[in-house]
Design a protein around this motif. Sequence first.
Motif, PDB file in Angstrom:
ATOM      1  N   LEU A  63       0.819  -1.064  -0.026  1.00 19.39           N
ATOM      2  CA  LEU A  63      -0.135  -0.126  -0.065  1.00 19.39           C
ATOM      3  C   LEU A  63       0.745   1.069   0.045  1.00 19.39           C
ATOM      4  N   ASP A  64       2.188   1.214   0.790  1.00 19.97           N
ATOM      5  CA  ASP A  64       2.999   2.350   0.841  1.00 19.97           C
ATOM      6  C   ASP A  64       3.590   2.877  -0.734  1.00 19.97           C
ATOM      7  N   CYS A  65       3.874   1.596  -1.326  1.00 19.82           N
ATOM      8  CA  CYS A  65       4.261   1.776  -2.508  1.00 19.82           C
ATOM      9  C   CYS A  65       3.358   2.426  -3.751  1.00 19.82           C
ATOM     10  N   MET A  66       2.071   1.863  -3.660  1.00 16.58           N
ATOM     11  CA  MET A  66       1.383   2.234  -4.550  1.00 16.58           C
ATOM     12  C   MET A  66       0.667   3.578  -4.185  1.00 16.58           C
ATOM     13  N   THR A  67       0.685   3.979  -3.060  1.00 20.63           N
ATOM     14  CA  THR A  67       0.053   5.313  -2.669  1.00 20.63           C
ATOM     15  C   THR A  67       1.222   6.347  -2.136  1.00 20.63           C
ATOM     16  N   PHE A  69       3.133   6.658   0.096  1.00 20.69           N
ATOM     17  CA  PHE A  69       3.029   6.554   1.476  1.00 20.69           C
ATOM     18  C   PHE A  69       1.885   7.308   2.109  1.00 20.69           C
ATOM     19  N   ILE A  70       1.040   7.649   1.232  1.00 20.87           N
ATOM     20  CA  ILE A  70      -0.165   8.352   1.793  1.00 20.87           C
ATOM     21  C   ILE A  70      -1.215   7.262   2.788  1.00 20.87           C
ATOM     22  N   SER A  71      -0.971   6.014   2.525  1.00 22.10           N
ATOM     23  CA  SER A  71      -1.695   5.010   3.314  1.00 22.10           C
ATOM     24  C   SER A  71      -1.318   5.073   4.601  1.00 22.10           C
ATOM     25  N   GLU A  72      -0.115   5.576   4.973  1.00 21.71           N
ATOM     26  CA  GLU A  72       0.215   5.594   6.459  1.00 21.71           C
ATOM     27  C   GLU A  72      -0.702   6.630   7.255  1.00 21.71           C
ATOM     28  N   LEU A  73      -1.368   7.413   6.554  1.00 24.15           N
ATOM     29  CA  LEU A  73      -2.431   8.081   7.227  1.00 24.15           C
ATOM     30  C   LEU A  73      -3.491   7.254   7.922  1.00 24.15           C
ATOM     31  N   VAL A  74      -3.895   6.057   7.465  1.00 25.16           N
ATOM     32  CA  VAL A  74      -4.737   5.082   7.677  1.00 25.16           C
ATOM     33  C   VAL A  74      -4.174   4.082   8.450  1.00 25.16           C
ATOM     34  N   THR A  75      -3.236   3.545   7.924  1.00 26.83           N
ATOM     35  CA  THR A  75      -2.704   2.182   8.481  1.00 26.83           C
ATOM     36  C   THR A  75      -1.908   2.491   9.681  1.00 26.83           C
ATOM     37  N   MET A  76      -1.509   3.550  10.172  1.00 24.20           N
ATOM     38  CA  MET A  76      -0.534   3.865  11.393  1.00 24.20           C
ATOM     39  C   MET A  76      -1.291   3.623  12.398  1.00 24.20           C
ATOM     40  N   PRO A  77      -2.531   4.731  12.399  1.00 28.58           N
ATOM     41  CA  PRO A  77      -3.573   4.754  13.602  1.00 28.58           C
ATOM     42  C   PRO A  77      -4.053   3.160  13.829  1.00 28.58           C
ATOM     43  N   ILE A  78      -4.438   2.529  12.622  1.00 31.23           N
ATOM     44  CA  ILE A  78      -5.032   1.127  12.760  1.00 31.23           C
ATOM     45  C   ILE A  78      -4.162   0.436  13.626  1.00 31.23           C
ATOM     46  N   GLU A  79      -2.764   0.361  13.397  1.00 32.76           N
ATOM     47  CA  GLU A  79      -1.758  -0.552  14.019  1.00 32.76           C
ATOM     48  C   GLU A  79      -1.565   0.113  15.390  1.00 32.76           C
ATOM     49  N   MET A  80      -1.647   1.198  15.796  1.00 27.97           N
ATOM     50  CA  MET A  80      -1.487   1.743  17.194  1.00 27.97           C
ATOM     51  C   MET A  80      -2.494   1.506  17.949  1.00 27.97           C
ATOM     52  N   THR A  81      -3.700   1.211  17.626  1.00 31.28           N
ATOM     53  CA  THR A  81      -4.961   0.803  18.079  1.00 31.28           C
ATOM     54  C   THR A  81      -4.927  -0.733  18.510  1.00 31.28           C
ATOM     55  N   LYS A  82      -4.002  -1.473  18.096  1.00 34.97           N
ATOM     56  CA  LYS A  82      -4.066  -3.013  18.115  1.00 34.97           C
ATOM     57  C   LYS A  82      -3.303  -3.176  19.488  1.00 34.97           C
ATOM     58  N   LYS A  83      -3.860  -3.237  20.528  1.00 32.39           N
ATOM     59  CA  LYS A  83      -3.133  -3.478  21.799  1.00 32.39           C
ATOM     60  C   LYS A  83      -3.325  -5.191  22.159  1.00 32.39           C
ATOM     61  N   GLY A  84      -4.335  -5.952  21.485  1.00 25.64           N
ATOM     62  CA  GLY A  84      -4.546  -7.099  22.134  1.00 25.64           C
ATOM     63  C   GLY A  84      -5.634  -7.270  23.262  1.00 25.64           C
TER      64      GLY A  84
END
Length: 87
Positions: A63-67, A69-84
């Motif tokens: 996704l980073d390569c295709m966009t 790195f604009i996809s980081e605006l979406v994927t980074m917050p998603i990963e930060m909320t994955k606490k388990g």
Amino acid sequence: MLSNFLPYKFELIKPGQNKAIVESQPLRPISTDVLPSGNMVSTYQYTMGSEPSAGRAAVYVLLDCMTFFISELVTMPIEMTKKGDLK
């Protein structure tokens, strides 16, 4: 965190199991009580769902390569909320 990740063998972790067998896993008790009968009861805590995923990482790189790195605006917050889930 990835280097410290050791998977649990959940078939060994069950109520009534011998303490030495449970602690052979990467777990330590959060509390230990001695019952009037002399038996010990230990409580363990572990987190489920926060394991690293190579497949998810590969999708994010794609996704980073295709966009550009604009996809980081979406994927980074998603990963930060994955606490388990705490069990």
